[in-house]
Design an enzyme around this catalytic site. Structure first.
Site, PDB file in Angstrom:
ATOM      1  N   PHE A 146       0.543  -1.304  -0.100  1.00  0.00           N
ATOM      2  CA  PHE A 146       0.081  -0.089   0.069  1.00  0.00           C
ATOM      3  C   PHE A 146       0.887   1.240  -0.047  1.00  0.00           C
ATOM      4  O   PHE A 146       0.278   2.297  -0.308  1.00  0.00           O
ATOM      5  CB  PHE A 146      -0.927   0.039   1.175  1.00  0.00           C
ATOM      6  CG  PHE A 146      -0.324   0.428   2.609  1.00  0.00           C
ATOM      7  CD1 PHE A 146      -0.457   1.739   3.090  1.00  0.00           C
ATOM      8  CD2 PHE A 146       0.309  -0.491   3.321  1.00  0.00           C
ATOM      9  CE1 PHE A 146       0.047   2.157   4.040  1.00  0.00           C
ATOM     10  CE2 PHE A 146       0.774  -0.080   4.645  1.00  0.00           C
ATOM     11  CZ  PHE A 146       0.787   1.201   4.874  1.00  0.00           C
ATOM     12  N   LYS A 147       2.193   1.304   0.541  1.00  0.00           N
ATOM     13  CA  LYS A 147       2.869   2.369   0.562  1.00  0.00           C
ATOM     14  C   LYS A 147       3.071   2.964  -0.563  1.00  0.00           C
ATOM     15  O   LYS A 147       3.511   4.197  -0.871  1.00  0.00           O
ATOM     16  CB  LYS A 147       4.344   2.130   1.117  1.00  0.00           C
ATOM     17  CG  LYS A 147       4.181   1.437   2.584  1.00  0.00           C
ATOM     18  CD  LYS A 147       3.647   2.310   3.676  1.00  0.00           C
ATOM     19  CE  LYS A 147       3.446   1.592   4.901  1.00  0.00           C
ATOM     20  NZ  LYS A 147       4.883   1.543   5.593  1.00  0.00           N
ATOM     21  N   ASP A 148       2.996   2.149  -1.920  1.00  0.00           N
ATOM     22  CA  ASP A 148       3.186   2.704  -3.247  1.00  0.00           C
ATOM     23  C   ASP A 148       2.311   3.760  -3.382  1.00  0.00           C
ATOM     24  O   ASP A 148       2.610   4.813  -4.642  1.00  0.00           O
ATOM     25  CB  ASP A 148       2.950   1.388  -4.162  1.00  0.00           C
ATOM     26  CG  ASP A 148       4.152   0.560  -4.330  1.00  0.00           C
ATOM     27  OD1 ASP A 148       5.377   0.941  -4.195  1.00  0.00           O
ATOM     28  OD2 ASP A 148       3.841  -0.590  -4.495  1.00  0.00           O
TER      29      ASP A 148
ATOM     30  N   LEU B 153       4.066   6.774  -2.073  1.00  0.00           N
ATOM     31  CA  LEU B 153       5.514   7.073  -2.464  1.00  0.00           C
ATOM     32  C   LEU B 153       5.767   7.152  -3.758  1.00  0.00           C
ATOM     33  O   LEU B 153       6.727   7.581  -4.493  1.00  0.00           O
ATOM     34  CB  LEU B 153       6.354   5.870  -1.665  1.00  0.00           C
ATOM     35  CG  LEU B 153       6.399   6.261  -0.234  1.00  0.00           C
ATOM     36  CD1 LEU B 153       6.865   5.042   0.640  1.00  0.00           C
ATOM     37  CD2 LEU B 153       7.185   7.430   0.121  1.00  0.00           C
TER      38      LEU B 153
ATOM     39  N   THR C 202       7.757   0.597   3.579  1.00  0.00           N
ATOM     40  CA  THR C 202       8.112   2.080   3.294  1.00  0.00           C
ATOM     41  C   THR C 202       9.386   2.335   2.597  1.00  0.00           C
ATOM     42  O   THR C 202       9.486   3.075   1.519  1.00  0.00           O
ATOM     43  CB  THR C 202       8.030   3.045   4.494  1.00  0.00           C
ATOM     44  OG1 THR C 202       6.693   2.818   5.210  1.00  0.00           O
ATOM     45  CG2 THR C 202       8.424   4.555   4.200  1.00  0.00           C
TER      46      THR C 202
END
Length: 453
Positions: free
Chosen positions: A109-111, A114, A142
């Site tokens: 989900f960090k994509d 970021l 992350t």
């Protein structure tokens, strides 16, 4: 739109400066000066394409970029996701849904935050002509997502601290096998909280921050939180109309940024009954929402390593809103926490947060249960979201990572070893990392020696 510090000791700034600074000069975290209402045309019958929704939402807060430029940045950020919906909603049962947030380049989900941040940094460097050095701490996803967003970009070097031996082998390979010259993965002895404390100390040194042009990629950075708010609206609009009246979002939680992003968009008008903070055995947030006391304990390695956290960075933002945006009270409580190591929040109000807890045995049991009942495989973090659900209510569980990132735990739970082509390719690549002593001074020296200038 202006952004203010949770501690009240810094001037209000616009989008460009809030993004570039990461941490406010007074040590606080930036929040929007006010939260606008969601435009009614966003809550339409059918879900908008993800980039279009992201552009509409982010435009409420980013009043510094012109509209056409923001469209370009957003399209570039989400154009390479593997699913056309970017964040598709899968229905497992009448009232049970999974929001798949693992279709980005690093399968986590960090994509969503970021990829956008990487492109915003690139635009900032082009606009200002000033190179930057990006620092962050990671409990697993992350770091790899930040690296994927910035690897090979001109004018930026990336320094990511992570706890040695406390993330999955494939998470580490995603950080250490890029071959990019501007990427510096830094394993340290200790926990994620130790790594995060070093990053906060460096970002809190305003003189050093200016000299090295340091910027943050953790959810310290308000833009990352805003980017993650988008997929809550996207999920809601994918729900059948009959499931939109009693929505409960269940969010595997460590640093509190992901679920805070959802709560924030709820304050803007997204109809949500409850946000369930799904923790693993490192359960400081479970204890907080059941007692009003914020008291870290020792970090115990778990099957869900990205949630092995006892000091949640975004807790301060929650505290600020809990205190009805009283920055003086927030500063006093944060000082007390730093001095005493724990706080009991006066007149605690959990708002519409609830919490659940899963130990390692529960994680394995939940993976087994989801596979047996729905023929669906979840990673160990997402498995925490299936703890103690009421089947009579609508639940959207956020699937935060692809199960193939944690093959050992999945095999232990169901006897299967999930794979994914990009992860398999990493196993053949050379790992490159830069071990540094786990002190602020040692990490500062390493960054000074390797910073882009």
């Amino acid at each position: 739109m202006e952004f203010v510090s949770t501690r009240g000791g810094a001037d209000a700034v616009g989008f460009f400066d809030a993004f570039a600074n990461g941490l406010a000069p007074d040590g606080g975290l930036y929040v929007p000066k006010h939260l606008p209402l969601l435009p009614s045309d966003l809550l339409i019958d059918d879900a908008l394409p993800y980039p279009a929704l992201a552009w509409d939402f982010l435009g409420l807060f980013d009043t510094d970029h012109d509209s056409e430029h923001l469209i370009e940045i957003v399209d570039k950020s989400y154009g390479d996701f593997s699913d056309t919906m970017s964040a598709p909603l899968q229905q497992l049962a009448e009232n049970l849904f999974v929001l798949e947030l693992f279709h980005g380049p690093t399968l986590a989900f960090k994509d969503f935050g970021l990829q956008l941040i990487g492109n915003l940094f690139e635009e900032q460097i082009e606009r200002t002509g000033n190179p930057i050095n990006v620092i962050g701490a990671t409990s697993g996803d992350t770091g790899s997502a930040a690296i994927a967003g910035l690897a090979g970009k001109k004018g930026v070097n990336v320094f990511i601290l992570y706890p040695k031996g406390r993330i999955s082998k494939l998470q580490e390979r995603q950080m250490t096998c890029t071959g990019a010259k501007n990427i510096f993965p830094i394993p340290i002895e200790g926990t994620f909280d130790d790594a995060q404390a070093i990053v906060k100390a460096l970002l809190g040194d305003n003189k050093l921050k200016a000299e090295l042009r340091l910027s943050a990629i953790n959810s310290i950075n308000i833009v990352r939180v805003l980017a993650q708010s988008v997929y809550y609206v996207h999920a809601f609009m994918q729900l059948p109309p009959e499931n939109r009246d009693d929505v409960n979002f269940v969010v595997p939680t460590g640093n509190f940024g992901n679920i805070f992003a959802g709560w924030m968009v709820h304050q803007m008008g997204l109809p949500v009954d409850q946000f369930v903070v799904a923790t693993n055995q490192n359960d400081i947030l479970y204890r907080l929402f059941n007692s009003g006391k914020y008291e870290p304990e020792s970090v115990h390695p778990s099957h869900a390593p990205s949630m092995d956290i006892q000091v949640a960075s975004n807790f301060e933002r929650f505290l600020y809103y809990h205190n009805e945006k009283n920055s003086k009270s927030t500063l006093e409580l944060m000082k007390k926490f730093q001095e005493e190591g724990s706080i009991e929040i006066p007149n605690f109000n959990a708002s519409n947060f609830a919490a659940s807890r899963s130990d390692d045995e529960s994680i394995l049991a939940n993976i087994q249960k989801v596979k047996e009942e729905y023929n669906y495989v979840v990673d160990p973090h997402t498995a925490c979201g299936f703890q103690d659900l009421d089947p009579s209510k609508t639940h959207v569980v956020l699937a935060t990572a692809h199960p193939a990132k944690f093959p050992d735990v999945i095999k232990k739970a169901i006897g299967e070893t999930p794979t994914e082509p990009s992860l398999e390719a990493l196993k053949k690549k050379k790992k490159v990392s830069y071990p540094v002593e786990a002190t602020t001074e040692a990490v500062q020296k390493f960054i000074e020696d390797n910073a882009v200038s």
